[in-house]
Write an enzyme that holds these catalytic residues in place. Structure first.
Site, PDB file in Angstrom:
ATOM      1  N   PHE A 117       0.518  23.722  -9.527  1.00  0.00           N
ATOM      2  CA  PHE A 117       1.690  23.262  -8.660  1.00  0.00           C
ATOM      3  C   PHE A 117       2.740  22.987  -9.434  1.00  0.00           C
ATOM      4  CE2 PHE A 117       3.399  20.751  -5.173  1.00  0.00           C
ATOM      5  CZ  PHE A 117       3.530  21.413  -4.351  1.00  0.00           C
ATOM      6  N   ASP A 174      -6.272  17.453  -9.986  1.00  0.00           N
ATOM      7  CA  ASP A 174      -5.416  17.320  -8.759  1.00  0.00           C
ATOM      8  C   ASP A 174      -6.357  18.142  -7.807  1.00  0.00           C
ATOM      9  OD1 ASP A 174      -3.805  17.834  -6.813  1.00  0.00           O
ATOM     10  OD2 ASP A 174      -2.049  17.900  -7.703  1.00  0.00           O
ATOM     11  N   TYR A 190      -2.373  15.019   3.495  1.00  0.00           N
ATOM     12  CA  TYR A 190      -1.748  15.620   4.564  1.00  0.00           C
ATOM     13  C   TYR A 190      -2.191  16.920   4.837  1.00  0.00           C
ATOM     14  CZ  TYR A 190       1.574  16.484   0.994  1.00  0.00           C
ATOM     15  OH  TYR A 190       2.232  16.838   0.022  1.00  0.00           O
ATOM     16  N   LYS A 191      -2.859  17.589   3.947  1.00  0.00           N
ATOM     17  CA  LYS A 191      -3.463  18.842   3.928  1.00  0.00           C
ATOM     18  C   LYS A 191      -4.687  18.940   4.800  1.00  0.00           C
ATOM     19  CE  LYS A 191      -0.556  20.022   0.043  1.00  0.00           C
ATOM     20  NZ  LYS A 191      -0.506  20.416  -1.316  1.00  0.00           N
ATOM     21  N   ARG A 207       0.205  33.305   2.847  1.00  0.00           N
ATOM     22  CA  ARG A 207      -1.179  32.408   2.762  1.00  0.00           C
ATOM     23  C   ARG A 207      -1.685  32.041   4.052  1.00  0.00           C
ATOM     24  NH1 ARG A 207      -0.209  26.785  -0.580  1.00  0.00           N
ATOM     25  NH2 ARG A 207       0.885  26.302   1.497  1.00  0.00           N
TER      26      ARG A 207
HETATM   27  C1  LIG Z   1       0.591  19.682  -2.045  1.00  0.00           C
HETATM   28  C2  LIG Z   1       0.248  19.297  -3.323  1.00  0.00           C
HETATM   29  C3  LIG Z   1       1.140  18.279  -4.082  1.00  0.00           C
HETATM   30  C4  LIG Z   1       1.729  17.214  -3.097  1.00  0.00           C
HETATM   31  O1  LIG Z   1       2.502  16.221  -4.082  1.00  0.00           O
HETATM   32  P1  LIG Z   1       3.290  15.237  -3.154  1.00  0.00           P
HETATM   33  O2  LIG Z   1       3.938  14.548  -4.292  1.00  0.00           O
HETATM   34  O3  LIG Z   1       2.441  14.654  -2.406  1.00  0.00           O
HETATM   35  O4  LIG Z   1       4.385  16.035  -2.321  1.00  0.00           O
HETATM   36  C5  LIG Z   1       0.725  17.877  -5.473  1.00  0.00           C
HETATM   37  N1  LIG Z   1      -0.310  18.901  -6.006  1.00  0.00           N
HETATM   38  C6  LIG Z   1      -0.735  19.969  -5.429  1.00  0.00           C
HETATM   39  C7  LIG Z   1      -1.636  20.766  -6.394  1.00  0.00           C
HETATM   40  C8  LIG Z   1      -0.581  20.359  -4.005  1.00  0.00           C
HETATM   41  O5  LIG Z   1      -1.126  21.347  -3.743  1.00  0.00           O
END
Ligand SMILES: *Cc1c(COP(=O)(O)O)cnc(C)c1O
Length: 423
Positions: free
Chosen positions: A129, A208, A233-234, A383
């Site tokens: 990410f 992560d 939040y996912k 997706r």
């Molecule tokens: C959604 C997501 C994030 C989100 O990071 P925030 O700092 O909470 O906005 C981080 N890493 C991955 C792999 C994600 O999918």
């Protein structure tokens, strides 16, 4: 594939025997005809959160005011952390909720680089990410550009050649940090073997879990993971901007230090000492006042997952993605679509990416004309988050059918290439 397996009736049959179908009723659903396949970006609102937040706002905040800090607010980062600990295979006192995933990653990376001081390499991959990679780049700058960031490429933009990755981890590696499930293709890493290799050469790992918690079995303790973080939040359905969790293995907690010393990470915040002394263990990773409203919103979603049981959730998730891929092979592959996710379910998370040269327009058409919400990831991925707690097999059948007609009837042509701010 046998024809009857492609029929709508078979999707209905799969829904009928689905033991998790009843969990859909746990969520607020205002438009029953909406096919929501973006639970991997923002999960649905649990009905229980609706009730709990109403109570929090009207009674705890509205009536009890500051007294609520002593009643339960002060412990929420820990008590909700302990619920999440069950979802990630962590024994107590190793998980708290604080800040965003990005900020937690920053804290962890700085802490690792500080104790791994003679090692130069940080290993990640090009599928990670981007926010994670930005954090790494920023940390390297903060440590005076002493480190080298090695981003392993993916040959097919879908998966990683594990042998190449394991080979890259050597005695000069300070840190290996990856997404357990990659955000675009949904590739699922084998945490245990990668962590084991890292430890053999003295490297530390940060995983992560943003796209994996709540949909795949995670056993951080068993896999001997050092550090992890992930958002709520996912698939955990914690609500927009809900804070993230942070995990640190018990035996290394007191040998490292957070780079952000705030009063909530200090021993007795309300003594107002002029000098910072960190709390013991994982609590030193807290920083400022926790966001109580969004923190409370995490609890119900996490509890529902525990009730449904992660083994059942994973089983349904695999069935759903296999089902979607078989419909893809029959209906979509002949129309210029290609699969952007791993075929092997052992290496696949709970979302499916489907690629097409006109993906952005097809995505717009799904939203505008078909009441389907997926999301789009550059350059050409649509997706589909398959959330086993509220998505059904008939949802999948409808989505594939819509994608088929959108291309056959060239309906996507009405939509522009122009990208919205949030895709
Ligand atoms: C959604 C997501 C994030 C989100 O990071 P925030 O700092 O909470 O906005 C981080 N890493 C991955 C792999 C994600 O999918």
């Amino acid at each position: 594939m046998d024809d009857f397996l492609l029929d709508y009736g078979y999707a209905e049959y799969l829904d009928k025997i689905d033991e998790l179908a009843k969990f859909r009723n746990e969520f607020v659903i205002t438009d029953p005809s909406l096919i929501y396949m973006d639970g991997n970006s923002l999960g649905r609102l649990p009905k229980r959160s609706f009730t709990e937040l109403n109570n929090l706002i009207s009674y705890q905040w509205g009536d009890q005011l500051i007294r609520s800090w002593n009643q339960n607010w002060i412990n929420l980062p820990i008590s909700i952390g302990e619920i999440i600990a069950h979802l990630i295979g962590a024994k107590p006192e190793q998980t708290i909720v604080s800040d965003s995933t990005s900020v937690n990653l920053f804290k962890l990376v700085c802490a690792v680089l500080e104790i791994q001081n003679n090692r130069k390499k940080i290993i990640s991959d090009m599928m990670n990410f981007p926010s994670d990679l930005y954090i790494l780049q920023g940390c390297i700058k903060l440590f005076n550009n002493k480190h080298e960031l090695i981003l392993l490429p993916s040959e097919d933009e879908i998966s990683m050649n594990t042998a190449v990755l394991l080979d890259a981890i050597d005695h000069d590696t300070a840190l290996v940090t990856l997404s357990h499930i990659t955000f675009k293709s949904g590739y699922l890493y084998d945490i245990a073997s990668i962590t084991q290799k890292a430890h053999q050469v003295g490297a530390l790992v940060i995983w992560d879990l943003s796209h994996s918690a709540g949909v795949v079995k995670i056993s951080l303790d068993e896999w001997d993971v050092d550090f992890a973080t992930g958002c709520t939040y996912k698939y955990l359905n914690g609500g927009p901007g809900a804070p993230a969790y942070i995990y640190i293995r018990k035996d290394i907690q007191n040998s490292l230090s957070s780079p952000i010393w705030g009063w909530f990470g200090a021993q007795s915040p309300f003594k107002f000492d002029l000098e910072f002394k960190p709390q013991e263990g994982i609590r030193q990773m807290m920083c400022g006042t926790p966001p109580i409203i969004s923190l409370q919103a995490i609890q119900a979603g996490a509890e529902i997952i525990l009730e449904a049981d992660i083994a059942n959730i994973r089983k349904k998730s695999v069935l759903m993605s296999e089902y979607m891929i078989s419909l893809f092979d029959s209906y979509l592959s002949p129309l210029g679509y290609s699969l952007g996710s791993p075929r092997c379910s052992d290496r696949r998370g709970s979302h499916i990416s489907i690629r097409h040269p006109f993906a952005y327009q097809i995505n717009q058409c799904l939203i505008a004309e078909k009441n389907v919400i997926p999301d789009f990831r550059e350059p050409d991925n649509i997706r589909f988050g398959l959330a086993p707690l509220y998505n059904s097999f008939t949802d999948i059948w409808h989505v594939v059918n819509h994608m088929k007609t959108i291309v056959e009837e060239q309906r996507y042509k009405k939509y522009a290439h122009f990208r919205n701010n949030v895709t």
